[in-house]
Motif scaffolding. Structure first.
Motif, short mmCIF file in Angstrom:
data_model
loop_
_atom_site.label_atom_id
_atom_site.label_comp_id
_atom_site.label_asym_id
_atom_site.label_seq_id
_atom_site.Cartn_x
_atom_site.Cartn_y
_atom_site.Cartn_z
N LYS A 29 16.92 77.46 39.87
CA LYS A 29 16.72 77.77 41.23
C LYS A 29 15.32 77.33 41.71
O LYS A 29 15.29 76.97 42.70
CB LYS A 29 16.98 79.48 41.31
N GLU A 32 15.58 73.55 41.85
CA GLU A 32 16.14 73.28 43.43
C GLU A 32 15.54 73.40 44.43
O GLU A 32 15.40 72.72 45.60
CB GLU A 32 17.59 73.93 43.29
N SER A 33 14.85 74.75 44.53
CA SER A 33 13.92 74.89 45.79
C SER A 33 12.95 73.89 45.73
O SER A 33 12.37 73.47 46.90
CB SER A 33 13.34 76.48 45.57
N ALA A 83 12.78 70.65 45.03
CA ALA A 83 13.23 69.49 45.15
C ALA A 83 13.61 69.54 47.01
O ALA A 83 13.24 68.47 47.51
CB ALA A 83 14.80 69.26 44.59
N GLN A 84 14.23 70.98 47.35
CA GLN A 84 14.58 71.01 48.59
C GLN A 84 13.10 70.76 49.50
O GLN A 84 13.16 70.19 50.72
CB GLN A 84 15.14 72.21 49.14
N GLU A 85 12.06 71.38 49.38
CA GLU A 85 10.93 71.54 49.70
C GLU A 85 10.25 70.12 49.80
O GLU A 85 9.79 69.47 50.84
CB GLU A 85 9.88 72.31 49.14
N GLU A 144 11.72 67.25 49.78
CA GLU A 144 12.88 66.49 50.71
C GLU A 144 12.38 66.82 52.12
O GLU A 144 12.14 65.92 52.88
CB GLU A 144 14.30 66.89 50.42
N LYS A 145 12.03 68.08 52.42
CA LYS A 145 11.64 68.39 53.68
C LYS A 145 10.21 67.80 53.92
O LYS A 145 10.09 67.03 55.03
CB LYS A 145 11.53 70.07 53.86
N GLU A 200 10.79 64.23 54.78
CA GLU A 200 11.44 63.88 56.07
C GLU A 200 10.34 63.98 57.32
O GLU A 200 10.14 63.41 58.22
CB GLU A 200 12.52 64.98 56.24
#
Length: 102
Positions: free
Chosen positions: A56, A59-60, A62-64, A66-67, A70
């Motif tokens: 988890k 995953e968190s 990786a998402q951060e 990606e943000k 962007e």
């Protein structure tokens, strides 16, 4: 027509097969798995919980990431837009100055 080396090879393979089957030691019986102790079950479940938590966290992250990428791409696009607009304004000013000088 027979190949002269096939027959001796077949005999040798058959002899090896017979020797393996004629072993004087029988195979040991398969052992049943030992039952797990309560402590072992607890340790394994805690290990699984830690792995899940690490997953988890990854995953968190990786998402951060990606943000952030962007947002950076949006800022780059905005920077390029400002550069283009600024150069256009500079060119218009240079043209206006040239028109005044004539």
């Amino acid at each position: 027509m027979r190949h002269p080396t096939i027959m001796p090879l077949c005999c040798l393979a058959f002899a090896a097969l017979l020797a393996g089957c004629a072993s004087d030691k029988p195979l040991p019986p398969p052992q049943a798995p030992k039952p797990l102790s309560g402590e072992q079950i607890l340790r394994e479940s805690q290990g699984m919980a830690q792995l899940g938590q690490r997953y988890k966290e990854g995953e968190s992250m990786a998402q951060e990431g990606e943000k952030l990428i962007e947002q950076a791409n949006q800022q780059i696009a905005e920077g390029r837009r400002l550069i283009d607009e600024g150069r256009r304004i500079m060119q218009e000013a240079e043209q206006g100055y040239g028109a005044i000088k004539q």
